[in-house]
Design a protein around this motif. Structure first.
Motif, mmCIF file in Angstrom:
data_model
loop_
_atom_site.group_PDB
_atom_site.id
_atom_site.type_symbol
_atom_site.label_atom_id
_atom_site.label_comp_id
_atom_site.label_asym_id
_atom_site.label_seq_id
_atom_site.Cartn_x
_atom_site.Cartn_y
_atom_site.Cartn_z
ATOM 1 N N GLY A 35 -3.321 -4.727 1.474
ATOM 2 C CA GLY A 35 -3.173 -4.201 2.829
ATOM 3 C C GLY A 35 -2.338 -2.949 2.934
ATOM 4 O O GLY A 35 -1.885 -2.581 4.029
ATOM 5 N N ALA A 36 -2.130 -2.247 1.825
ATOM 6 C CA ALA A 36 -1.307 -1.036 1.834
ATOM 7 C C ALA A 36 -1.964 0.070 2.655
ATOM 8 O O ALA A 36 -3.177 0.276 2.570
ATOM 9 C CB ALA A 36 -1.069 -0.548 0.413
ATOM 10 N N THR A 37 -1.147 0.775 3.422
ATOM 11 C CA THR A 37 -1.638 1.934 4.173
ATOM 12 C C THR A 37 -0.981 3.231 3.710
ATOM 13 O O THR A 37 -1.487 4.310 3.996
ATOM 14 C CB THR A 37 -1.393 1.761 5.681
ATOM 15 O OG1 THR A 37 0.000 1.519 5.904
ATOM 16 C CG2 THR A 37 -2.192 0.596 6.237
ATOM 17 N N VAL A 38 0.154 3.131 3.016
ATOM 18 C CA VAL A 38 0.803 4.303 2.415
ATOM 19 C C VAL A 38 0.787 4.075 0.910
ATOM 20 O O VAL A 38 1.491 3.203 0.390
ATOM 21 C CB VAL A 38 2.245 4.474 2.918
ATOM 22 C CG1 VAL A 38 2.855 5.756 2.344
ATOM 23 C CG2 VAL A 38 2.291 4.493 4.446
ATOM 24 N N ILE A 39 -0.042 4.835 0.214
ATOM 25 C CA ILE A 39 -0.269 4.597 -1.212
ATOM 26 C C ILE A 39 0.228 5.793 -2.014
ATOM 27 O O ILE A 39 -0.174 6.934 -1.775
ATOM 28 C CB ILE A 39 -1.764 4.342 -1.495
ATOM 29 C CG1 ILE A 39 -2.203 3.064 -0.768
ATOM 30 C CG2 ILE A 39 -2.012 4.227 -2.998
ATOM 31 C CD1 ILE A 39 -3.665 2.720 -0.941
ATOM 32 N N GLY A 40 1.103 5.516 -2.960
ATOM 33 C CA GLY A 40 1.591 6.548 -3.855
ATOM 34 C C GLY A 40 0.802 6.554 -5.151
ATOM 35 O O GLY A 40 0.402 5.500 -5.644
ATOM 36 N N VAL A 41 0.574 7.739 -5.674
ATOM 37 C CA VAL A 41 -0.028 7.887 -6.997
ATOM 38 C C VAL A 41 1.004 8.566 -7.894
ATOM 39 O O VAL A 41 1.375 9.721 -7.663
ATOM 40 C CB VAL A 41 -1.323 8.721 -6.948
ATOM 41 C CG1 VAL A 41 -1.826 9.006 -8.366
ATOM 42 C CG2 VAL A 41 -2.396 7.988 -6.152
ATOM 43 N N ASN A 42 1.500 7.827 -8.873
ATOM 44 C CA ASN A 42 2.507 8.351 -9.784
ATOM 45 C C ASN A 42 1.805 9.076 -10.926
ATOM 46 O O ASN A 42 1.061 8.461 -11.706
ATOM 47 C CB ASN A 42 3.371 7.210 -10.322
ATOM 48 C CG ASN A 42 4.615 7.712 -11.021
ATOM 49 O OD1 ASN A 42 4.670 8.847 -11.483
ATOM 50 N ND2 ASN A 42 5.624 6.860 -11.121
ATOM 51 N N HIS A 43 2.054 10.367 -11.033
ATOM 52 C CA HIS A 43 1.421 11.169 -12.086
ATOM 53 C C HIS A 43 2.022 10.909 -13.460
ATOM 54 O O HIS A 43 1.457 11.337 -14.465
ATOM 55 C CB HIS A 43 1.576 12.661 -11.774
ATOM 56 C CG HIS A 43 0.938 13.080 -10.490
ATOM 57 N ND1 HIS A 43 1.357 14.167 -9.761
ATOM 58 C CD2 HIS A 43 -0.101 12.557 -9.793
ATOM 59 C CE1 HIS A 43 0.616 14.300 -8.674
ATOM 60 N NE2 HIS A 43 -0.276 13.336 -8.673
ATOM 61 N N ARG A 44 3.166 10.215 -13.496
ATOM 62 C CA ARG A 44 3.841 9.971 -14.780
ATOM 63 C C ARG A 44 3.398 8.639 -15.367
ATOM 64 O O ARG A 44 3.469 7.607 -14.719
ATOM 65 C CB ARG A 44 5.358 9.977 -14.597
ATOM 66 C CG ARG A 44 6.124 9.663 -15.891
ATOM 67 C CD ARG A 44 7.622 9.833 -15.744
ATOM 68 N NE ARG A 44 7.987 11.242 -15.718
ATOM 69 C CZ ARG A 44 8.497 11.885 -14.677
ATOM 70 N NH1 ARG A 44 8.697 11.234 -13.541
ATOM 71 N NH2 ARG A 44 8.804 13.158 -14.750
#
Length: 258
Positions: A180-189
């Protein structure tokens, strides 16, 4: 879970155990209920243009010390003056030199929403975050079973906070969406070897969908990188090392937003 991530999670659990012993759960829950109303983290990231989540941390496990003079209050003021949309405050002690108390310092110096950035696996960390004035928390998919991720996300929202749910690949994005996430981070590391892939956010944007907020994390070196990510459909960038090393962090934020 990579060995590096497992070590950081274990350290966070040990820190939490010490703090719970000093301030038990019921006491912390009562303090959370009396905390000032949460600020809207997601709404701040939806403002027009590329939003900057400005990170406060004195060091990192991969780069070591980032500043010789870490003053959280001054840092929060500088980030606010530069036009940051939100603050990210590292509270992990062993790897990053942070402290949960820095959340209260940052909140006193800025009206911006504040993200508690740590390795959260325990509800106590959510209660503590809210009691100290956090408006959002970081939840890392790679550090949590899917059911636990969903439980912690739901509990954070019950406390009035949002969660930045961090992912590293397509499978983790699917897990975040199912929770149910609405704020999703993509970690480039890549936490296995610390290599950086700045194309990852662009490749995962279609999978995340346009209705959700995409935050690009790690490896953002300058305004050129920020503009490229904005063109790829990123809504916000989380920037730490660049700002911590900058002679004028407020001016650097303005450059990233330009």
């Amino acid at each position: 879970m990579s060995d590096i991530l497992a070590t950081l999670v274990t350290q966070a659990e040990q820190q939490t155990a010490r703090r719970r012993a000093a301030r038990p759960g019921p006491e912390t829950q009562a303090a959370a209920a009396l905390a000032p109303p949460p600020r809207d983290f997601a709404a701040a990231l939806r403002e027009p243009g590329l939003a900057v989540i400005a990170e406060m941390k004195p060091r990192s496990p991969s780069k070591g010390p980032l500043t010789d003079d870490y003053r959280p209050a001054e840092r929060a003021r500088a980030y606010r003056e530069g036009g940051a949309a939100a603050l990210s405050v590292l509270t992990h002690e062993d790897g990053f030199g942070g402290s949960p108390e820095h959340l209260g310092v940052a909140r006193a110096e800025s009206e911006l929403p504040i993200l508690r950035k740590d390795f959260i696996t325990d509800e106590y960390q959510l209660l503590e975050a809210r009691a100290l004035g956090a408006d959002a928390v970081l939840l890392i998919v790679a550090a949590l079973p899917a059911t636990r991720l969903a439980e912690l996300l739901a509990r954070a929202r019950e406390l009035g906070m949002e969660a930045l749910v961090e992912t590293h690949d397509a499978g983790e994005v699917d897990t975040a969406l199912a929770a149910g996430a609405t704020v999703i981070g993509v970690n480039h590391r890549d936490l296995r070897d610390f290599t950086i892939d700045r194309t990852l956010s662009a490749r995962l944007r279609p999978r995340i969908g346009s209705g959700r907020i995409l935050v690009a994390e790690s490896g953002i070196r300058d305004a050129h990188d920020a503009r490229a990510l904005a063109r790829a459909g990123v809504d916000a960038v989380l920037v730490g090392e660049l700002l911590m090393r900058a002679d004028d962090p407020a001016a650097t934020i303005k450059e990233l937003k330009a």
